[in-house]
Design an enzyme around this catalytic site. Structure first.
Site, PDB file in Angstrom:
ATOM      1  N   PRO A 147       0.815  -1.226   0.000  1.00  0.00           N
ATOM      2  CA  PRO A 147       0.000   0.000   0.000  1.00  0.00           C
ATOM      3  C   PRO A 147       0.848   1.277   0.000  1.00  0.00           C
ATOM      4  O   PRO A 147       0.348   2.350  -0.320  1.00  0.00           O
ATOM      5  CB  PRO A 147      -0.835  -0.104   1.287  1.00  0.00           C
ATOM      6  CG  PRO A 147      -0.190  -1.170   2.099  1.00  0.00           C
ATOM      7  CD  PRO A 147       0.571  -2.066   1.171  1.00  0.00           C
ATOM      8  N   GLU A 186       0.943  -7.711   8.726  1.00  0.00           N
ATOM      9  CA  GLU A 186       1.235  -6.282   8.892  1.00  0.00           C
ATOM     10  C   GLU A 186       2.180  -5.711   7.851  1.00  0.00           C
ATOM     11  O   GLU A 186       2.085  -4.568   7.468  1.00  0.00           O
ATOM     12  CB  GLU A 186       1.824  -6.029  10.284  1.00  0.00           C
ATOM     13  CG  GLU A 186       0.842  -6.250  11.407  1.00  0.00           C
ATOM     14  CD  GLU A 186      -0.355  -5.307  11.345  1.00  0.00           C
ATOM     15  OE1 GLU A 186      -0.131  -4.100  11.204  1.00  0.00           O
ATOM     16  OE2 GLU A 186      -1.493  -5.803  11.428  1.00  0.00           O
ATOM     17  N   ASP A 188     -10.559   2.630 -24.777  1.00  0.00           N
ATOM     18  CA  ASP A 188     -10.969   2.573 -23.378  1.00  0.00           C
ATOM     19  C   ASP A 188     -10.750   3.869 -22.640  1.00  0.00           C
ATOM     20  O   ASP A 188      -9.805   4.588 -22.956  1.00  0.00           O
ATOM     21  CB  ASP A 188     -10.075   1.585 -22.606  1.00  0.00           C
ATOM     22  CG  ASP A 188     -10.420   0.174 -22.898  1.00  0.00           C
ATOM     23  OD1 ASP A 188     -11.552  -0.058 -23.273  1.00  0.00           O
ATOM     24  OD2 ASP A 188      -9.523  -0.671 -22.740  1.00  0.00           O
TER      25      ASP A 188
HETATM   26  N1  ADE Z   1      -1.677  -4.761   0.432  1.00  0.00           N
HETATM   27  C1  ADE Z   1      -2.510  -4.174   1.303  1.00  0.00           C
HETATM   28  N2  ADE Z   1      -3.069  -3.075   0.788  1.00  0.00           N
HETATM   29  C2  ADE Z   1      -2.586  -2.948  -0.485  1.00  0.00           C
HETATM   30  C3  ADE Z   1      -2.771  -2.008  -1.543  1.00  0.00           C
HETATM   31  N3  ADE Z   1      -3.584  -0.957  -1.411  1.00  0.00           N
HETATM   32  N4  ADE Z   1      -2.093  -2.202  -2.674  1.00  0.00           N
HETATM   33  C4  ADE Z   1      -1.255  -3.242  -2.816  1.00  0.00           C
HETATM   34  N5  ADE Z   1      -1.032  -4.167  -1.860  1.00  0.00           N
HETATM   35  C5  ADE Z   1      -1.684  -4.028  -0.700  1.00  0.00           C
END
Ligand code: ADE
Length: 248
Positions: free
Chosen positions: A90, A117, A169
């Protein structure tokens, strides 16, 4: 193209890989997808893949060895391919259409999916890219990898029956897609625009471009900053901006 997915939950991929366009691309040998469960490389009797963080703190971290060993196993199976190793994170670079296009030109993609985590920092030494699906936290990288695989595979040559459909697209052209209509010509009082029914392809293209531009202006004005606007586009936008000011 070859794709490897390194995950603790290989069955999660059954749905997206087993249906529709991606399923057909696999059947036609356009793409080969292998799932590697890195639990098999876990340490000890319980094949442990995670552990508590040094220095304390909540949650568990993925240990480096199982992911390094999973990557070694892929390199042993496919020593010759040029690999792009993509860590689902993330905190990575946000995924977008340009990235899907870049990935679709690669020989071999390896998606590393974490759960829990986070990762031991040393895992980053074996990756080429750290990519996020978006600004939210999922329970693991699997759903993110599925989305990235889907967006990439549909761009491979011969996957979409109608090549033109990938080019028009939303996001490929830099603008959102214009509205589409099919039969019936009128439904519950809602009519198909006349211009689409008169067979004048010049006028139809002009209408579609204007609608794409308007939709992008209304919904995603941020995208216009990186789109090469024509003089006519700029005039239209100035008009819409004036209209918006008048209704404020
Ligand atoms: N793992 C947890 N959240 C994620 C995200 N937003 N993008 C990629 N991998 C992740």
């Amino acid at each position: 193209m070859k794709i490897d997915v390194v995950t603790l939950f290989p069955e999660m991929f059954d749905g997206p890989l087993g249906h529709s366009i991606v399923k057909r691309a696999i059947e036609k040998d356009i793409v080969e997808v292998n799932r590697v469960n890195f639990r098999q490389f876990g340490k000890g009797k319980h094949h442990q893949v995670d552990d508590t963080p040094y220095g304390g703190g909540a949650g568990m971290l993925l240990k480096p060895e199982p992911l390094f060993d999973a990557m070694d196993s892929i390199n042993e199976r496919e020593p010759e391919t040029k690999k792009r190793v993509i860590l689902m994170d993330p905190a990575g670079k946000p995924f977008n259409q340009a990235m899907a296009e870049e990935f679709s030109k690669e020989e071999h993609l390896v998606f590393l999916c974490g759960h829990y985590e986070g990762y031991d920092e040393r895992i980053r030494s074996i990756v080429t890219d750290e990519v996020s699906l978006g600004d939210y936290v999922l329970t693991g990288g699997e759903l993110a990898a599925m989305v990235m695989i889907d967006a990439t595979v549909r761009l491979l040559p011969e996957v979409l029956g109608n090549v033109a459909s990938a080019q028009t697209d939303s996001h490929s052209s830099g603008l959102l897609e214009h509205p589409h209509y099919t039969r019936p010509a009128e439904y519950k009082g809602m009519k198909v625009p006349d211009v689409l029914m008169n067979g004048n392809h010049g006028l139809i293209e002009e209408w579609r471009h204007k609608e794409s531009l308007k939709r992008t202006f209304d919904r995603r004005p941020d995208m216009l900053a990186s789109y090469a606007l024509s003089d006519q586009d700029k005039k239209l936008i100035a008009e819409w901006e004036r209209e918006a000011e008048e209704t404020e």
